[in-house]
Write a protein that holds these residues in place. Structure first.
Motif, PDB file in Angstrom:
ATOM      1  N   TRP A 174       1.017  -1.028   0.062  1.00  0.00           N
ATOM      2  CA  TRP A 174       0.135  -0.058   0.001  1.00  0.00           C
ATOM      3  C   TRP A 174       0.945   1.215  -0.030  1.00  0.00           C
ATOM      4  CZ3 TRP A 174      -5.342   0.521  -0.501  1.00  0.00           C
ATOM      5  CH2 TRP A 174      -6.030  -0.860  -0.571  1.00  0.00           C
ATOM      6  N   ARG A 175       2.150   1.086  -0.328  1.00  0.00           N
ATOM      7  CA  ARG A 175       2.848   2.357  -0.447  1.00  0.00           C
ATOM      8  C   ARG A 175       3.069   2.951   0.922  1.00  0.00           C
ATOM      9  NH1 ARG A 175       5.058   0.006  -3.985  1.00  0.00           N
ATOM     10  NH2 ARG A 175       5.422   0.484  -6.231  1.00  0.00           N
ATOM     11  N   GLN A 176       3.288   2.259   2.190  1.00  0.00           N
ATOM     12  CA  GLN A 176       3.412   3.178   3.441  1.00  0.00           C
ATOM     13  C   GLN A 176       4.673   2.862   3.762  1.00  0.00           C
ATOM     14  OE1 GLN A 176       1.075   5.084   4.636  1.00  0.00           O
ATOM     15  NE2 GLN A 176      -0.446   4.513   2.579  1.00  0.00           N
ATOM     16  N   ARG A 177       5.861   3.919   3.227  1.00  0.00           N
ATOM     17  CA  ARG A 177       7.165   3.435   3.295  1.00  0.00           C
ATOM     18  C   ARG A 177       7.411   3.690   4.730  1.00  0.00           C
ATOM     19  NH1 ARG A 177      10.254   3.892  -1.315  1.00  0.00           N
ATOM     20  NH2 ARG A 177      11.967   4.913   0.262  1.00  0.00           N
ATOM     21  N   ALA A 178       6.925   4.722   5.452  1.00  0.00           N
ATOM     22  CA  ALA A 178       7.315   4.914   6.792  1.00  0.00           C
ATOM     23  C   ALA A 178       6.783   3.838   7.610  1.00  0.00           C
ATOM     24  CB  ALA A 178       6.808   6.183   7.232  1.00  0.00           C
ATOM     25  N   LEU A 179       5.685   3.363   7.587  1.00  0.00           N
ATOM     26  CA  LEU A 179       5.066   2.281   8.290  1.00  0.00           C
ATOM     27  C   LEU A 179       5.869   1.060   8.025  1.00  0.00           C
ATOM     28  CD1 LEU A 179       2.935   1.270  10.585  1.00  0.00           C
ATOM     29  CD2 LEU A 179       1.263   0.972   8.511  1.00  0.00           C
ATOM     30  N   LEU A 222       9.028   0.723   7.259  1.00  0.00           N
ATOM     31  CA  LEU A 222      10.367   0.868   8.017  1.00  0.00           C
ATOM     32  C   LEU A 222      10.322   0.606   9.602  1.00  0.00           C
ATOM     33  CD1 LEU A 222      11.907   3.860   5.919  1.00  0.00           C
ATOM     34  CD2 LEU A 222      12.420   1.228   5.776  1.00  0.00           C
ATOM     35  N   VAL A 223       9.232   1.276  10.109  1.00  0.00           N
ATOM     36  CA  VAL A 223       8.805   1.083  11.435  1.00  0.00           C
ATOM     37  C   VAL A 223       8.576  -0.535  11.874  1.00  0.00           C
ATOM     38  CG1 VAL A 223       7.044   1.634  13.438  1.00  0.00           C
ATOM     39  CG2 VAL A 223       8.053   3.489  11.832  1.00  0.00           C
ATOM     40  N   LEU A 224       7.834  -1.071  11.169  1.00  0.00           N
ATOM     41  CA  LEU A 224       7.458  -2.551  11.375  1.00  0.00           C
ATOM     42  C   LEU A 224       8.575  -3.426  11.049  1.00  0.00           C
ATOM     43  CD1 LEU A 224       4.009  -2.839   9.649  1.00  0.00           C
ATOM     44  CD2 LEU A 224       4.523  -2.766  11.983  1.00  0.00           C
ATOM     45  N   MET A 225       9.800  -2.925  10.271  1.00  0.00           N
ATOM     46  CA  MET A 225      10.949  -3.686  10.044  1.00  0.00           C
ATOM     47  C   MET A 225      11.954  -3.411  11.071  1.00  0.00           C
ATOM     48  SD  MET A 225      10.989  -5.832   7.463  1.00  0.00           S
ATOM     49  CE  MET A 225       9.833  -6.289   6.013  1.00  0.00           C
ATOM     50  N   LEU A 226      11.780  -2.613  11.813  1.00  0.00           N
ATOM     51  CA  LEU A 226      12.807  -2.142  12.794  1.00  0.00           C
ATOM     52  C   LEU A 226      12.812  -3.494  13.930  1.00  0.00           C
ATOM     53  CD1 LEU A 226      15.144  -0.556  14.253  1.00  0.00           C
ATOM     54  CD2 LEU A 226      13.001   0.832  15.374  1.00  0.00           C
ATOM     55  N   PRO A 227      11.722  -3.752  14.558  1.00  0.00           N
ATOM     56  CA  PRO A 227      11.718  -5.130  15.442  1.00  0.00           C
ATOM     57  C   PRO A 227      12.307  -6.254  14.980  1.00  0.00           C
ATOM     58  CG  PRO A 227       9.569  -3.835  15.503  1.00  0.00           C
ATOM     59  CD  PRO A 227      10.297  -3.350  14.374  1.00  0.00           C
ATOM     60  N   VAL A 228      11.796  -6.513  13.560  1.00  0.00           N
ATOM     61  CA  VAL A 228      12.464  -7.630  12.907  1.00  0.00           C
ATOM     62  C   VAL A 228      13.890  -7.709  12.884  1.00  0.00           C
ATOM     63  CG1 VAL A 228      12.343  -9.142  10.929  1.00  0.00           C
ATOM     64  CG2 VAL A 228      10.297  -7.944  11.482  1.00  0.00           C
ATOM     65  N   VAL A 229      14.527  -6.518  12.823  1.00  0.00           N
ATOM     66  CA  VAL A 229      16.083  -6.408  12.721  1.00  0.00           C
ATOM     67  C   VAL A 229      16.564  -6.794  14.085  1.00  0.00           C
ATOM     68  CG1 VAL A 229      17.918  -4.882  12.341  1.00  0.00           C
ATOM     69  CG2 VAL A 229      15.936  -4.957  10.603  1.00  0.00           C
TER      70      VAL A 229
END
Length: 783
Positions: A78-83, A85-92
């Protein structure tokens, strides 16, 4: 969508609709698997987390990490780039923490992230809540692929599909190894296998990425049509299934006792080579056949005038057909704007054309273009938008057809139509086109003047409105006869026309018929014969005057003979009356003899009266009266008029009639005029011939077609050659005082009766004049 507006395509991408339903369903499926696993750990039921396999569930951190990847993937779609990146931070953080825990054998760092999730599950497992190496590797690959997919670049999209395909392939092997019993859950095998919930999750996320970027990599190739598409789809199945089967087979063989690992690896490698070679050979043979057919089609298409351009009209491909048509080589044409290269003259410019084909997909235009040698060509250009992928620049295919000869013929046809229209408008006759229902289709200018009605008012009206009602039935009958006959032009008919002011006038009408498609069209040619009939009437009057003058002239020529003819009965009457007077004056008058002498004088007077009456009838100007007349009487009367009694004694005159044709249908006076003229000509021709006795022969005979031929022959010198060539030419005479109009008048009289006249010289000497008149048979005469 191919060929759609780029701005619209961006809007669709921003709201996620362009991705389709497959990525959403797959991502939600992965998210559901993670939530079910977390729910199982939260409720203390590891069996739920293992989808029924309590000994091999999806671990909590694994479920949490893949759940965040699923959410990040949905946000990316859905092209929500900021969201994302935020969701990917816990994965990292999870991946880094697990790596540190494994490196230091101290799981406390990862455990602190999920303090509330099932600590009891760690009993007996030093890493009970931690993901294994294979899940961490899958998590990292899917996270990287999701981040790369944030930007819609062709190269990145291909890498995304490649990573997702790798994850999918490993998932198939690692996920089926435990259910098939190839690898045991305990021992080292747990680090290279995936539990059932985890296998479904990773496969769903991989399929979501592949479905989202389906236009790149092998998914786009699988959508190809024809032999190539079928070949690629078959190869894909083999390439996808063969490694998985061979990998699982290798693991199964390695688990068997007594089989050396080296042998398993050699057999597996050989099998890979064999499968790959077979697939390549099969694919090469099919694609080779397709390429041969495509090459033949390409050559055929290249012979046609086809141009491939970009959205600005710059030439990308210039076919051989274009080289032959425009005389520009491909090397000279490629890279240049087509309409600039060919000095194109067109009403619609290139941007307007692009807007139209973007909206409709194709358009067709006529234009004038210039060849290299300066020749101007009329071209029919068809433009079509070539389907391309969403991220590619649009391409335009232009196909040209040379219509120069067609335009030349059209111009010639238009000129001829204009010329024909001018002729029709200036034609002296009215020309009216009607259909088989008598409806007027066209009405020329002469018709407007003749009938006093404008063309705009008459087109669509009934043609019969142009004639009085009493003549319309006659016209309908004639039209039906022409339709049945099927001729191109009907006979001329005499009718009456009706002007707009109600006045009637005589017309002559002829109809021409033509088939136009399935419809029959008639052209009415109409002529106003008012002046013609008036001229004919005046001509008839002049003809009667001329005939009258001719007869008077003939009487003038015979004046001396007529005076002698009248002198005889008058002298005899005088003598008889003188003798009667002497008898009556005697001393003893004899009244009986005197009465006889008076009667004899009266008879001679009556004879003179008959001669005068016959002359008056001949020279009188009366109406033409055609009756059945006996030939013998007509000829006898003509002889009496032509010859005096003295001349009849000097000239040998004979008549040979045809016993089968005794009666003719003619005007007695006019036929006698012809015979008088011919007999007098014969007499005059022999007047100065003392060497031979003049002879005149009159004959009659039937000649067929209901005609009788009457001939006047003599034994004179014949007709001179200079006269014989044109005997009926007016004012052409051999007589010293002749006017030269006698034979001309005679021929007109004969032709008026429907006959013909011929002049000739007899072989035995003398002249012969023959003419024909209608005959009446005995049956007709009786009727």
């Amino acid at each position: 969508m191919f060929g759609s507006d780029p701005s619209q395509r961006n809007v669709d991408s921003r709201n996620g609709l362009n991705a389709g339903w497959v990525p959403h369903v797959c991502a939600l499926t992965a998210l559901a698997c993670c939530l079910i696993a977390l729910a199982g750990w939260a409720t203390g039921q590891p069996g739920i987390a293992g989808f029924g396999n309590q000994s091999y569930p999806m671990r909590p951190l694994t479920a949490a990490g893949f759940g965040l990847v699923a959410l990040a993937l949905i946000a990316a779609i859905w092209r929500q780039r900021a969201l994302t990146l935020v969701l990917m931070l816990p994965v990292v953080l999870i991946a880094a923490g697990v790596a540190l825990d494994y490196a230091g054998n101290a799981p406390t760092i990862a455990d602190r992230l999920l303090l509330s999730i099932g600590r009891a599950a760690r009993q007996g497992h030093p890493h009970g809540t931690l993901p294994g190496p294979m899940p961490i590797a899958m998590m990292i690959l899917l996270a990287v692929a999701t981040l790369l997919a944030l930007r819609e670049v062709s190269r990145r999209s291909k890498i995304v599909v490649m990573i997702a395909s790798l994850v999918l392939g490993v998932t198939i092997i690692a996920g089926l190894a435990v259910p098939l019993g190839i690898v045991a859950i305990s021992g080292p095998g747990q680090h290279v296998t995936l539990s059932l919930p985890l296998a479904i999750t990773t496969a769903s996320l991989a399929l979501a990425l592949i479905g989202w970027r389906h236009h790149n990599g092998w998914p786009g190739l699988l959508s190809a049509q024809g032999v190539e598409g079928r070949t690629l789809r078959t190869i894909f199945v083999l390439v996808l299934v063969a490694p998985a089967v061979l990998g699982l087979g290798g693991l199964w063989a390695a688990s068997l006792p007594g089989i050396a690992p080296e042998l398993v690896e050699m057999v597996e490698a050989g099998a890979h080579v064999l499968v790959s070679a077979a697939v390549l050979f099969w694919a090469w043979s099919r694609i080779s056949r397709e390429n041969n057919a495509r090459w033949a089609v390409t050559r055929a298409l290249d012979s046609a005038p086809i141009v491939l351009t970009d959205a600005e009209g710059r030439i990308l491909h210039w076919s051989k057909g274009c080289e032959n048509l425009y005389l520009w080589d491909a090397g000279e044409a490629v890279g240049r704007l087509k309409h600039d290269l060919l000095a194109t003259t067109i009403d619609q410019d290139w941007p307007a054309m692009m807007a139209e084909i973007t909206r409709t997909g194709a358009c067709e235009r006529e234009m004038v273009e210039q060849r290299r040698d300066g020749t101007r060509l009329h071209i029919l250009e068809k433009a079509q938008l070539l389907p391309v992928r969403a991220q590619d620049a649009p391409l335009v295919v232009l196909s040209m057809t040379d219509i120069t000869e067609r335009e030349r013929r059209a111009a010639v046809l238009a000129a001829r139509e204009s010329e024909l229209g001018s002729i029709l408008e200036t034609a002296p006759d009215a020309m009216i086109a009607i259909d088989d229902r008598n409806v007027i289709r066209s009405f020329n200018a002469t018709a407007e003047r003749m009938f006093g009605r404008p063309a705009g008012e008459m087109v669509g009206q009934d043609f019969r409105a142009l004639m009085p009602e009493r003549f319309r039935g006659q016209f309908d009958a004639g039209l039906a006869d022409d339709a049945d006959a099927g001729g191109e032009r009907s006979r001329l008919r005499s009718l009456v026309g009706l002007r707009s002011d109600g006045t009637e006038f005589p017309i002559e009408l002829a109809l021409g018929a033509a088939e136009v498609g399935e419809e029959r069209i008639f052209t009415a040619f109409i002529r106003d014969v008012t002046d013609k009939l008036a001229a004919q009437e005046r001509h008839a009057e002049l003809r009667d005057e001329l005939l009258h003058v001719s007869r008077l002239s003939a009487m003038g020529e015979m004046a001396a003979g007529l005076a002698h003819e009248l002198n005889q009965p008058l002298a005899a009457a005088t003598n008889f009356l003188g003798a009667a007077e002497m008898l009556l004056a005697a001393d003893a008058p004899d009244s009986g003899k005197a009465a006889d002498l008076v009667r004899m004088a009266s008879a001679q007077t009556l004879r003179a009266g008959e001669i005068i009456q016959r002359l008056r009838t001949f020279v009188s100007k009366g109406d033409v009266e055609v009756h059945a007349e006996p030939i013998v009487d007509v000829i006898a009367g003509a002889v009496s008029l032509s010859l005096t009694s003295v001349e009849q004694q000097k000239i040998g005159i004979r008549y040979e009639p045809d016993a089968m044709h005794r009666t003719i249908l003619a005007d007695r006076v006019q036929i006698q005029q012809v015979l008088v003229n011919l007999i007098r000509n014969a007499v005059d021709a022999q007047r100065d011939r003392p060497d031979a006795r003049p002879e005149i022969l009159l004959t009659s005979r039937g000649v067929g077609d209901g005609m009788v031929e009457i001939a006047v022959s003599d034994n004179g010198p014949g007709i001179p050659e200079e006269i014989l060539g044109s005997p009926y030419k007016p004012f052409n005479s051999t007589k010293p005082n002749g006017m030269g109009i006698g034979l001309s008048i005679c021929r007109r009289i004969v032709e008026f009766h429907g006959g013909t006249m011929h002049a000739e010289n007899r072989p035995e000497g003398g002249a012969r004049i023959r003419f024909t008149v209608p005959a009446i048979g005995n049956a007709e005469l009786a009727t």
